[in-house]
Write an enzyme that holds these catalytic residues in place. Structure first.
Site: not given
Length: 803
Positions: A350, A191, A270, A347
């Protein structure tokens, strides 16, 4: 003279006796650290007798009447076989490695301490349901009795001159938190990198280098997203000072050592896929799974079968892989369902830009300015005085540094919340259907994974297993401000809100760390840095290529090393670089053209063509982005090209084909020189002290699977490490394989048909080099041999008695 001679002989005899005695003592200490394989032991915490059987490879079957007794026995065996590995996992997330390894581990510990994972683990333990806490306590009792039943501590502690520290309930939570650190970003690296690109180079460059989709997309719902157009303005915008920096550093980049230039493009993740009973030879679903992790000695996983009675007296038999440090089967089959995981790359965190006052003593929140919370940590350091550090924290999470504008940054991460870890995954051992598995998965506390599950009735399904944060809006791709209250988390999704797919029309499911779904489901998951879809696409094509599947058919997909991803690079090299005019200027390149002009391009150990094309691509990519990387790193050390290395394939391909003149940071005079230089560098590296014909892929991709102490104590490394072996496979194909990275196991199993299932893993069950099964099973993994899913004939039996 004779007296001196006698004294010298006497001294040598004494020295010989001292060395012999020391050697005998060391030998006895190491030998005494071997696990107990047979006989009887009495353990506190067992309600009844438990039986531990091992086959010739040390694969364990634990039989007991109650699940908690299985946990006691599992803890006992884990400690006896793998305590040092368990210790590293808990210390890794707790930031306590320096007490074992000294000053060299101190930077890691300081960085990790900001997460306060040990404190958070204690809180999680205090809030566990009574049933889960009882299971955890049973496992902990088993661990501590397992280590105490060794006549000597594990040999690693002898070498480190340390003593093992007893296990606590919170250490199991720390083990799972260590997996969070392995599978998700612990400091918002990606990010922050995207934020640097966007803020420094502009929206159009950001969109171009951060494409939403590509030709490699292979989502199971068929969704597609376009890539972005190339910027039309001159880009990137560089100051003269930055231009000078780039010019001075490019030569250093070009002269990097080959092993650094061609470091693997590992992506912790994986593959997993499944076919329904409608297209399987067993009539049940078949599930395949190979989890990609760093590989060392011993392996991450420990194979086991549990047999016990459920609370309603139903006989349970579940086989698969355990994670030493935790009491449950991680992935496997219980006769009714089989399940496997891939890292989801949603996600789950943050980065927050803090609005602070003039002296950075307070930060702005929706409720006004607040003081930072400070936590003092004392870090023990082997051989030195302990060090104290202060960790700053906000209402959202810890302070993790500052950006290039000197704004402080905080980190909001699932791993910091009590929802991060629980023992609910254990319920999969009892599940009888895909629907039941969904309900369990959507309440489990693990690093969020793609769960692919199939049942005995033939159903297959996909969902996310692990906590999913509910966000106020679509944000989080780059660092944002939270002070005005617009951006925030609104708790976590409820189980009935999770994305799910069951029984797709084509009777096939697949995931491989790339984007799995689109639309509303993608909005819930977000994008935390998906892999390029090349692996997923190749698995999809393998699944669509047949109408009926056996377990071997699915293993064949796992072992597919065809270089479909590099086909276009092969064609580009032949058509654009190895032209008749270029070969006139470089006559030796005719041999290159003849080598790579093959239809069978694969990451095979004997392939020179694959190594040529692969390394050419990497050299082109490294050269094209070298100045951009140097400049952005110079502006902000939070920039890391490593975090976006996969997604830049799409813009890179556009650039080398369109060859834009408005790209200002091309390190050569023109694009053709970039390509010539890349091929020249590739050939120079490959032909060092050997002809090109001997520069095979296997030579470059030779295994280096080592024990953590191997490098620190080289003399013993040869007894601890696996032998170097040329390996097939690479990053952008189902057979993911690097020198010390790749499939930490390969499993193919149909619930109810475990006897025909397949399971193998690298290194072995044991962590002790003198174990009778140390290294057994490793060759099956190297060769891709379809070794049995179930344990073999019992060779060792240990009876654990209750008080």
């Amino acid at each position: 003279m004779n007296r001196i001679k006698h004294i010298l002989i006497g001294f040598l005899l004494i020295l010989f006796l001292v060395i012999t005695s020391l050697g005998t003592w060391i030998y006895s200490q190491i030998d005494s650290a071997l696990p107990v394989l047979e006989g009887k032991r009495t353990l506190l915490g067992l309600s009844d007798t438990a039986i531990v059987e091992r086959d010739s490879q040390g694969i364990v079957t634990i039989k007991a009447k109650k699940r908690n007794d299985v946990a006691v026995a599992t803890g006992f065996i884990h400690a006896q076989e793998r305590f040092f590995q368990m210790d590293l996992l808990r210390r890794n997330s707790a930031g306590e490695l320096a007490s074992l390894f000294g000053e060299k581990a101190l930077p890691h510990d300081k960085e990790i301490r900001r997460h306060r994972f040990r404190e958070r683990a204690r809180v999680i333990v205090s809030q566990l349901p009574e049933k889960d806490l009882a299971l955890l306590k049973a496992y902990t009792r088993g661990v501590n009795q397992g280590i105490n039943n060794l006549s000597s501590p594990p040999f690693e502690y002898l070498l480190l001159q340390q003593a093992p520290v007893s296990w606590q309930e919170e250490d199991t939570i720390l083990t799972v938190l260590s997996m969070y650190m392995d599978l998700q970003y612990a400091a918002g690296d990606r990010e922050r990198t995207l934020g640097n690109i966007k803020n420094t180079l502009g929206e159009d460059v950001f969109n171009f280098l951060n494409p939403k989709g590509s030709i490699w997309d292979a989502a199971i719902d068929g969704s597609q997203y376009p890539s972005s157009k190339m910027p039309t303005r001159a880009w990137p915008s560089a100051s003269s000072e930055q231009d000078n920096l780039a010019a001075n550093t490019v030569q250093n980049l070009v002269t990097n050592l080959p092993e650094k230039r061609y470091q693997g493009e590992e992506f912790p993740g994986s593959n997993n896929w499944a076919v329904s009973g409608k297209i399987s030879k067993t009539g049940s679903a078949i599930v395949a799974n190979d989890m990609h992790l760093g590989i060392r000695v011993p392996n991450t996983w420990f194979r086991a079968t549990f047999e016990y009675q459920s609370n309603n007296n139903k006989a349970i038999k579940v086989t698969g892989l355990t994670l030493p440090g935790t009491p449950n089967i991680i992935t496997g089959s219980n006769g009714n369902i089989a399940w496997g995981f891939t890292n989801s790359y949603g996600d789950w965190s943050d980065v927050i830009i803090l609005d602070t006052n003039a002296d950075n003593s307070q930060y702005l929140t929706p409720a006004g300015y607040q003081d930072f919370t400070e936590h003092k940590h004392v870090i023990a350091v082997k051989g030195q005085d302990a060090q104290e550090i202060i960790v700053k924290e906000t209402i959202w999470g810890p302070v993790i540094g500052a950006n290039n504008s000197e704004q402080l940054l905080a980190y909001r991460w699932v791993a910091h919340d009590v929802q991060a870890v629980n023992l609910h995954q254990t319920e999969l051992e009892l599940a009888t259907s895909v629907d039941e598995a969904f309900d369990i998965a959507n309440q489990a506390g693990i690093p969020a994974q793609n769960l692919v599950v199939g049942d005995k009735a033939g159903n297959i399904g996909w969902t996310i297993m692990g906590p999913i944060p509910k966000k106020s809006s679509s944000f989080g791709e780059t660092p944002t401000h939270w002070a005005d209250g617009i951006n925030h988390w609104q708790g976590y999704l409820k189980a009935d809100q999770y994305p799910k797919i069951k029984n797709p029309q084509n009777n096939r499911l697949w995931t491989a760390n790339a984007r799995v779904v689109g639309g509303k489901m993608l909005e819930k998951i977000g994008n935390g840095g998906y892999a390029l879809g090349a692996r997923a696409q190749q698995i999809k094509e393998g699944l669509l290529g047949k109408e009926l599947f056996s377990e071997q058919d699915l293993l064949d997909i796992a072992l597919d090393d065809r270089a479909i991803f590099l086909k276009r690079w092969q064609k580009f090299l032949i058509d654009k670089i190895l032209t008749p005019d270029m070969i006139i200027n470089h006559p030796s390149w005719q041999a290159v053209k003849e080598i790579i002009n093959t239809d069978n391009l694969c990451a095979c150990t004997d392939s020179v063509a694959y190594r040529l094309v692969n390394n050419f691509r990497l050299n082109v990519r490294n050269d094209v982005f070298s100045l951009l990387n140097e400049n952005l790193t110079h502006l902000d050390n939070g920039y890391s090209f490593h975090t976006i290395r996969h997604q830049v394939e799409t813009p890179l391909w556009q650039m080398i084909n369109q060859q834009p003149t408005n790209f200002l940071w091309l390190p050569e005079d023109n694009w053709q020189k970039v390509f010539e230089q890349a091929l020249t560098t590739t050939l120079t590296d490959m032909t060092q002290k050997q002809p090109l014909a001997k520069a095979t892929w296997g030579q470059q991709n030779t295994s280096k699977i080592q024990h953590p102490l191997s490098n620190a104590i080289p003399f013993i490394g040869r007894w601890l490490d696996m032998l170097p072996i040329p390996l097939a496979g690479d990053s952008y194909m189902p057979r993911v394989q690097g020198k010390s990275f790749g499939a930490s196991q390969r499993m193919v199993v149909s619930p109810g048909h475990e006897a025909s299932g397949i399971l193998h893993m690298p290194t072995s069950q044991s962590g002790h080099p003198w174990s009778p099964y140390y290294g057994l099973g490793h060759d099956d993994w190297v060769q891709g041999k379809p070794s049995p899913f179930l344990p073999g004939k019992t060779k060792y039996t240990l009876t654990l008695l209750s008080y």
